[in-house]
Design a protein around this motif. Structure first.
Motif, mmCIF file in Angstrom:
data_model
loop_
_atom_site.group_PDB
_atom_site.id
_atom_site.type_symbol
_atom_site.label_atom_id
_atom_site.label_comp_id
_atom_site.label_asym_id
_atom_site.label_seq_id
_atom_site.Cartn_x
_atom_site.Cartn_y
_atom_site.Cartn_z
ATOM 1 N N PHE A 94 53.121 -1.753 101.871
ATOM 2 C CA PHE A 94 51.733 -1.563 101.453
ATOM 3 C C PHE A 94 50.903 -2.812 101.715
ATOM 4 N N LEU A 95 51.552 -3.970 101.885
ATOM 5 C CA LEU A 95 50.818 -5.190 102.194
ATOM 6 C C LEU A 95 50.168 -5.066 103.569
ATOM 7 N N SER A 96 50.915 -4.534 104.525
ATOM 8 C CA SER A 96 50.375 -4.387 105.879
ATOM 9 C C SER A 96 49.564 -3.102 106.047
ATOM 10 N N ASN A 97 49.781 -2.112 105.194
ATOM 11 C CA ASN A 97 49.073 -0.841 105.288
ATOM 12 C C ASN A 97 48.819 -0.311 103.876
ATOM 13 N N PRO A 98 47.800 -0.845 103.174
ATOM 14 C CA PRO A 98 47.540 -0.454 101.793
ATOM 15 C C PRO A 98 47.266 1.044 101.668
ATOM 16 N N PRO A 99 47.772 1.660 100.589
ATOM 17 C CA PRO A 99 47.604 3.101 100.428
ATOM 18 C C PRO A 99 46.236 3.476 99.846
ATOM 19 N N ASN A 100 45.795 4.668 100.201
ATOM 20 C CA ASN A 100 44.643 5.269 99.541
ATOM 21 C C ASN A 100 45.149 5.910 98.255
ATOM 22 N N ALA A 101 44.254 6.090 97.307
ATOM 23 C CA ALA A 101 44.617 6.761 96.073
ATOM 24 C C ALA A 101 43.403 7.491 95.517
ATOM 25 N N ASP A 102 43.672 8.597 94.853
ATOM 26 C CA ASP A 102 42.634 9.313 94.130
ATOM 27 C C ASP A 102 42.792 8.932 92.674
ATOM 28 N N LEU A 103 41.756 8.370 92.089
ATOM 29 C CA LEU A 103 41.770 7.943 90.700
ATOM 30 C C LEU A 103 40.958 8.941 89.895
ATOM 31 N N SER A 104 41.605 9.631 88.962
ATOM 32 C CA SER A 104 40.928 10.589 88.085
ATOM 33 C C SER A 104 40.810 9.961 86.708
ATOM 34 N N ILE A 105 39.577 9.925 86.181
ATOM 35 C CA ILE A 105 39.291 9.216 84.933
ATOM 36 C C ILE A 105 38.441 10.097 84.029
ATOM 37 N N GLU A 107 35.533 9.855 81.566
ATOM 38 C CA GLU A 107 34.470 8.932 81.155
ATOM 39 C C GLU A 107 33.478 9.728 80.330
ATOM 40 N N GLY A 108 33.420 9.420 79.028
ATOM 41 C CA GLY A 108 32.510 10.144 78.147
ATOM 42 C C GLY A 108 32.803 11.642 78.099
ATOM 43 N N GLY A 109 34.083 12.017 78.157
ATOM 44 C CA GLY A 109 34.466 13.418 78.111
ATOM 45 C C GLY A 109 34.304 14.154 79.430
ATOM 46 N N LYS A 110 33.884 13.459 80.476
ATOM 47 C CA LYS A 110 33.665 14.069 81.786
ATOM 48 C C LYS A 110 34.677 13.501 82.784
ATOM 49 N N LEU A 111 35.292 14.396 83.586
ATOM 50 C CA LEU A 111 36.248 13.965 84.594
ATOM 51 C C LEU A 111 35.516 13.383 85.789
ATOM 52 N N GLN A 112 35.957 12.211 86.217
ATOM 53 C CA GLN A 112 35.365 11.558 87.377
ATOM 54 C C GLN A 112 36.482 11.202 88.347
ATOM 55 N N GLN A 113 36.263 11.464 89.634
ATOM 56 C CA GLN A 113 37.251 11.138 90.653
ATOM 57 C C GLN A 113 36.672 10.137 91.638
ATOM 58 N N VAL A 114 37.511 9.152 91.990
ATOM 59 C CA VAL A 114 37.104 8.098 92.905
ATOM 60 C C VAL A 114 38.262 7.861 93.877
ATOM 61 N N GLN A 145 42.271 7.944 79.831
ATOM 62 C CA GLN A 145 43.188 8.888 80.478
ATOM 63 C C GLN A 145 43.066 8.863 81.992
ATOM 64 N N ALA A 146 43.498 7.778 82.577
ATOM 65 C CA ALA A 146 43.425 7.599 84.031
ATOM 66 C C ALA A 146 44.720 8.068 84.695
ATOM 67 N N SER A 147 44.561 8.754 85.817
ATOM 68 C CA SER A 147 45.700 9.159 86.645
ATOM 69 C C SER A 147 45.428 8.698 88.065
ATOM 70 N N VAL A 148 46.438 8.078 88.684
ATOM 71 C CA VAL A 148 46.306 7.568 90.040
ATOM 72 C C VAL A 148 47.281 8.338 90.922
#
Length: 173
Positions: A94-105, A107-114, A145-148
């Motif tokens: 991962f140092l030479s090729n860092p991974p992408n990730a979907d972060l689900s959070i 925030e204030g009772g609303k699901l946000q994805q980044v 409640q974060a999920s990666v």
């Protein structure tokens, strides 16, 4: 008694790690079939410092779940502390090729994805920090409640089906 149990457990772990190291090295040398693995990390909360690009998962689970895509259908888990070394040196690291990730959070009772790129992990107790590059969406300063969901890693299948516990490059030097 506790000391003896810890010693026996550590000895068994080292013995099994040597066996796995040998199996993975042999699988890679023999050109073993590859499987694609995805990883999931969960945490009770998260913070993000935009100035330093530091995402910190607070209350992160000590277990990182992994699973493969079809047709292999392999699933398991590993210690989160064993996942962090995937950022060491090596052609497939991962140092030479860092991974992408979907972060689900939440925030204030609303699901946000980044969508982010994960770099430079630092595990301290139950806090796991990453330097991130935001690809899509906007990270809140704080959330619960974060999920990666971490992108695919290709690894050789082995007779012991231990592909999620260590990257191939960690065993082949």
């Amino acid at each position: 008694m506790t000391t003896r149990r810890n010693f026996i457990a550590a000895t068994a772990l080292l013995a099994s790690a040597a066996h796995v190291r040998s199996a993975l090295a042999q699988a890679a040398k023999d050109g073993a079939k590859q499987a694609d693995f995805l990883f999931v990390q969960t945490a009770k909360g998260m913070t993000y410092n935009k100035a330093t690009r530091k995402l910190t998962l607070q209350g992160v689970s000590p277990i990182t779940v992994f699973f493969s895509d079809r047709p292999e259908r392999i699933a398991g888990n590993m210690q989160t502390s064993a996942f962090v070394p995937f950022w060491s040196k090596g052609k497939d690291s991962f140092l030479s090729n860092p991974p992408n990730a979907d972060l689900s959070i939440l925030e204030g009772g609303k699901l946000q994805q980044v969508v982010v790129v994960l770099q430079s992990p630092e595990l301290k107790g139950d806090s796991l920090a990453y330097t991130v590059k935001v690809l899509e969406g906007e990270l809140p300063a704080k959330g619960a409640q974060a999920s990666v969901f971490i992108d695919v890693i290709g690894m050789p299948l082995t007779p012991v089906s231990y592909a999620g516990a260590a990257r191939r490059r960690a065993f082949i030097r």
